[in-house]
Design a protein around this motif. Structure first.
Motif: not given
Length: 148
Positions: A15, A18, A21-22
């Motif tokens: 997690g 992700e 990067l978000a």
């Protein structure tokens, strides 16, 4: 543990890639800066201000330009051998990783004795606010939860 070693370990947790990067792509945050803030336990406001200035300058000078080239090379280009393009893209990816390491090693020196003992979410909230583009608590909580 050094910031770089800690960040590599943290980035390997489910997690975390992700979530970081978000925060980078959707909210304009700097992943290295956010991870540093958590590692440092929420540095005080003066240190955060210095870290933001340093990170934004390095981001504009090195990280963003390298990242843009790496991402542009993801697509095939007419008359350019795909293997050669991918090889160059991997070289640029290594340069991007090196630029992130240089930033983290520099940020590590700023933390020093000013580091707080705040949890991940509080450190991320303070860092995001100092960055000048605050992020919703939910997005920051996603990263904080993945780092736990």
């Amino acid at each position: 543990m050094s910031l770089w070693a800690w960040a590599l370990e943290a980035y390997g947790q489910p997690g975390v890639p992700e979530a970081t990067l978000a925060l980078q792509d959707s909210y304009g945050q700097n992943t290295s800066f956010l991870l540093w803030a958590v590692w440092a336990g929420g540095p005080d406001a003066e240190v955060l201000t210095r870290a933001v200035a340093l990170t934004q300058a390095w981001d504009a000078t090195a990280l963003r330009p390298i990242r843009e080239v790496r991402r542009a090379l993801k697509l095939s280009l007419p008359s350019v051998d795909d293997g050669a393009r991918e090889g160059l893209r991997e070289d640029i990816k290594a340069a991007e990783l090196r630029a992130e390491r240089v930033l983290m090693e520099t940020l590590e020196g700023l933390a020093g004795a000013s580091s707080g003992r705040h949890g991940a979410l509080a450190a991320l909230q303070a860092a995001s606010a100092a960055w000048g583009k605050p992020v919703s608590d939910n997005a920051l909580a996603t990263l904080a939860g993945a780092l736990s």
